[in-house]
Design a protein around this motif. Structure first.
Motif, mmCIF file in Angstrom:
data_model
loop_
_atom_site.group_PDB
_atom_site.id
_atom_site.type_symbol
_atom_site.label_atom_id
_atom_site.label_comp_id
_atom_site.label_asym_id
_atom_site.label_seq_id
_atom_site.Cartn_x
_atom_site.Cartn_y
_atom_site.Cartn_z
ATOM 1 N N PHE A 177 0.844 -1.194 0.000
ATOM 2 C CA PHE A 177 0.000 0.000 0.000
ATOM 3 C C PHE A 177 0.887 1.256 0.000
ATOM 4 O O PHE A 177 1.844 1.342 0.783
ATOM 5 N N GLU A 178 0.564 2.175 -0.845
ATOM 6 C CA GLU A 178 1.269 3.463 -0.902
ATOM 7 C C GLU A 178 0.244 4.584 -0.773
ATOM 8 O O GLU A 178 -0.725 4.643 -1.528
ATOM 9 N N LYS A 179 0.482 5.457 0.188
ATOM 10 C CA LYS A 179 -0.422 6.590 0.402
ATOM 11 C C LYS A 179 0.333 7.891 0.144
ATOM 12 O O LYS A 179 1.451 8.076 0.632
ATOM 13 N N LYS A 180 -0.277 8.773 -0.611
ATOM 14 C CA LYS A 180 0.269 10.108 -0.856
ATOM 15 C C LYS A 180 -0.787 11.146 -0.508
ATOM 16 O O LYS A 180 -1.933 11.037 -0.946
ATOM 17 N N ILE A 181 -0.366 12.128 0.278
ATOM 18 C CA ILE A 181 -1.254 13.244 0.609
ATOM 19 C C ILE A 181 -0.610 14.509 0.048
ATOM 20 O O ILE A 181 0.465 14.908 0.490
ATOM 21 N N THR A 182 -1.259 15.101 -0.920
ATOM 22 C CA THR A 182 -0.710 16.243 -1.627
ATOM 23 C C THR A 182 -1.403 17.529 -1.190
ATOM 24 O O THR A 182 -2.635 17.589 -1.094
ATOM 25 N N SER A 183 -0.562 18.538 -0.910
ATOM 26 C CA SER A 183 -1.076 19.867 -0.583
ATOM 27 C C SER A 183 -0.359 20.870 -1.481
ATOM 28 O O SER A 183 0.861 20.808 -1.638
ATOM 29 N N SER A 184 -1.088 21.774 -2.066
ATOM 30 C CA SER A 184 -0.480 22.745 -2.974
ATOM 31 C C SER A 184 -1.273 24.036 -2.954
ATOM 32 O O SER A 184 -2.429 24.075 -2.507
ATOM 33 N N GLY A 185 -0.633 25.069 -3.439
ATOM 34 C CA GLY A 185 -1.313 26.364 -3.454
ATOM 35 C C GLY A 185 -0.605 27.365 -4.336
ATOM 36 O O GLY A 185 0.521 27.142 -4.806
ATOM 37 N N ALA B 234 3.834 29.104 -7.191
ATOM 38 C CA ALA B 234 3.229 27.813 -6.849
ATOM 39 C C ALA B 234 4.116 27.017 -5.903
ATOM 40 O O ALA B 234 5.346 27.061 -5.990
ATOM 41 N N GLY B 235 3.456 26.280 -4.997
ATOM 42 C CA GLY B 235 4.183 25.405 -4.081
ATOM 43 C C GLY B 235 3.413 24.116 -3.857
ATOM 44 O O GLY B 235 2.182 24.117 -3.822
ATOM 45 N N THR B 236 4.144 23.016 -3.712
ATOM 46 C CA THR B 236 3.525 21.709 -3.502
ATOM 47 C C THR B 236 4.301 20.934 -2.443
ATOM 48 O O THR B 236 5.536 20.988 -2.406
ATOM 49 N N TYR B 237 3.568 20.222 -1.603
ATOM 50 C CA TYR B 237 4.192 19.329 -0.623
ATOM 51 C C TYR B 237 3.467 17.988 -0.671
ATOM 52 O O TYR B 237 2.232 17.937 -0.661
ATOM 53 N N VAL B 238 4.247 16.923 -0.757
ATOM 54 C CA VAL B 238 3.669 15.572 -0.823
ATOM 55 C C VAL B 238 4.158 14.766 0.378
ATOM 56 O O VAL B 238 5.367 14.557 0.548
ATOM 57 N N TRP B 239 3.219 14.322 1.197
ATOM 58 C CA TRP B 239 3.532 13.433 2.333
ATOM 59 C C TRP B 239 3.272 12.008 1.882
ATOM 60 O O TRP B 239 2.243 11.710 1.262
ATOM 61 N N GLN B 240 4.213 11.099 2.153
ATOM 62 C CA GLN B 240 4.106 9.731 1.662
ATOM 63 C C GLN B 240 4.264 8.723 2.794
ATOM 64 O O GLN B 240 5.000 8.964 3.757
ATOM 65 N N ASP B 241 3.585 7.611 2.636
ATOM 66 C CA ASP B 241 3.725 6.497 3.578
ATOM 67 C C ASP B 241 3.521 5.200 2.795
ATOM 68 O O ASP B 241 2.832 5.180 1.753
ATOM 69 N N SER B 242 4.137 4.141 3.253
ATOM 70 C CA SER B 242 3.960 2.839 2.607
ATOM 71 C C SER B 242 4.040 1.737 3.659
ATOM 72 O O SER B 242 4.766 1.839 4.643
ATOM 73 N N TRP B 243 3.261 0.684 3.447
ATOM 74 C CA TRP B 243 3.248 -0.479 4.329
ATOM 75 C C TRP B 243 2.751 -1.674 3.508
ATOM 76 O O TRP B 243 2.418 -1.529 2.333
ATOM 77 N N ALA B 244 2.731 -2.844 4.108
ATOM 78 C CA ALA B 244 2.338 -4.043 3.346
ATOM 79 C C ALA B 244 1.726 -5.096 4.271
ATOM 80 O O ALA B 244 1.872 -5.042 5.500
ATOM 81 N N SER B 245 1.046 -6.047 3.643
ATOM 82 C CA SER B 245 0.523 -7.228 4.346
ATOM 83 C C SER B 245 0.666 -8.427 3.406
ATOM 84 O O SER B 245 0.848 -8.245 2.193
ATOM 85 N N TYR B 246 0.609 -9.614 3.964
ATOM 86 C CA TYR B 246 0.775 -10.788 3.103
ATOM 87 C C TYR B 246 -0.124 -11.924 3.587
ATOM 88 O O TYR B 246 -0.560 -11.973 4.739
ATOM 89 N N LYS B 247 -0.341 -12.853 2.660
ATOM 90 C CA LYS B 247 -1.041 -14.107 2.958
ATOM 91 C C LYS B 247 -0.204 -15.239 2.388
ATOM 92 O O LYS B 247 0.297 -15.136 1.264
#
Length: 378
Positions: free
Chosen positions: A286-294, A315-328
């Motif tokens: 899983f990859e999550k990105k939260i983008t803020s710009s203005g 213009a300015g942009t900031y991207v916060w990222q997170d990643s994690w995983a699961s398995y079977k």
């Protein structure tokens, strides 16, 4: 033997070249008379009997003296209003040469009385100061900002030549305030009550930059409060407005990988021999990105004419990222890195207020560059 002879010849020739340089002979041949004198003096200080330097010094000094005096006469006849600065330069150069020779006992036997021009230098310094003062006053009377700026520099130069000139400080102040551009910086506008508190960080950065601005001494920034308290009539108004921004746009992406690893020990036989087989697993990343710009609208307006002098959107942009995983399946099908990722938990993102601050940071850097660029011409 031939090689040794050539090496000796090369070393001998090199020594001759170095000697001629250090005695000032080469500088003399090129017409660099002042440099020739200085080199010869230095050589005679360390080697008072150096024949080459003893020959060079009186000849080089004679040429230097005549050359400077000729240029002084030519400068005095010139119509250049700043001609006395040239005269002063040449008198100072001659006095410097005389000081160098007087500081070398061996040199004084070759040039017993090097000429000094103390009163002449003082007189030309006074005339140079007066010329700068008169020129500055003439420019100040022209009544425009560009001329006032030139007047300030001329008054400043006059003060350097003669700090005792009457009212020179007052003249510098008068020229400065006629030349300076007074800019009132309006408070940063954010079209959202929720983010007004977050914008204070950006506002403080802007305030600090404007308060410590030193790139151009002829530009002064004031806050609206400062302008009101000091009764400043501005030349320009600078406004900053966050008129378009998005905070916290979230994107989550899932990538599924089928994993298989062969030749893995899966059991033991009756004789305790390893039994090899294939292990499988399904890995979900899983990859999550939260983008803020203005966008920050920058507008610089002429106070009197209301004409827009500069308008930019930064213009300015900031991207916060997170990643994690699961398995079977069987964890042995995973690599160490993949297994480590499955041990990570989803992180909580920063609060919206922090995301707002982050996307304003690159905007602030652009704002500084924009301000420096625009006001350099003033």
């Amino acid at each position: 033997m031939k090689t040794i002879s050539r090496l000796r010849y090369f070393l001998y020739f090199s020594i001759l070249i170095v000697a001629s340089c250090t005695t000032g002979k080469r500088a003399l041949q090129k017409g660099n008379y002042d440099a020739s004198v200085s080199k010869a003096v230095d050589r005679l200080k360390s080697s008072p009997k150096n024949a080459e330097a003893m020959k060079v010094l009186p000849e080089a000094y004679g040429f230097a003296l005549n050359d400077h005096l000729r240029k002084i006469d030519e400068a005095k006849l010139s119509s250049d209003v700043l001609r006395w600065e040239s005269v002063l330069y040449h008198y100072q150069a001659l006095n410097q040469l005389a000081d160098e020779i007087n500081g070398c006992p061996a040199c004084l036997t070759l040039v017993p009385n090097p000429q000094k021009f103390i009163s002449e230098a003082a007189d030309s310094r006074s005339r140079a100061a007066e010329a700068r003062y008169v020129l500055g006053q003439k420019q100040l009377n022209e009544g425009n900002r560009a001329s006032a700026k030139n007047a300030y520099f001329n008054f400043e130069k006059a003060q350097q030549f003669d700090p005792g000139i009457k009212d020179i400080k007052a003249k510098m102040d008068e020229a400065y305030w006629a030349a300076v551009v007074k800019v009132v910086v309006q408070p940063v506008v954010v079209n959202s009550t929720y983010y007004k508190l977050s914008s204070q960080y950006f506002q403080q950065q802007v305030d600090d930059f404007m308060a410590n601005y030193q790139r151009n001494r002829f530009v002064i920034f004031y806050s609206e409060q400062q302008a009101s308290n000091q009764r400043i009539v501005p030349d320009q108004v600078l406004s900053l407005n966050f008129d378009d921004f998005v905070v916290g746009q979230t994107y989550v992406k899932e990538r599924v990988e089928k994993l298989k690893k062969d030749s893995v020990v899966i059991s033991r036989g009756r004789t305790n021999d390893p039994v090899y087989g294939t292990v499988k697993a399904t890995l979900s990343i899983f990859e999550k990105k939260i983008t803020s710009s203005g966008l920050l609208a920058l507008t610089i307006t002429d106070w009197q004419t209301r004409k827009v002098l500069r308008q930019q959107r930064l213009a300015g942009t900031y991207v916060w990222q997170d990643s994690w995983a699961s398995y079977k399946g069987d964890e042995r099908a995973l690599t160490k890195q993949q297994l480590a990722m499955t041990n990570r938990k989803e992180m909580l993102p920063p609060p919206p207020a922090n995301l707002f601050i982050e996307f304003t940071k690159p905007i602030y850097s652009q704002l500084v560059d924009e301000i420096n660029y625009f006001y350099n011409k003033y």
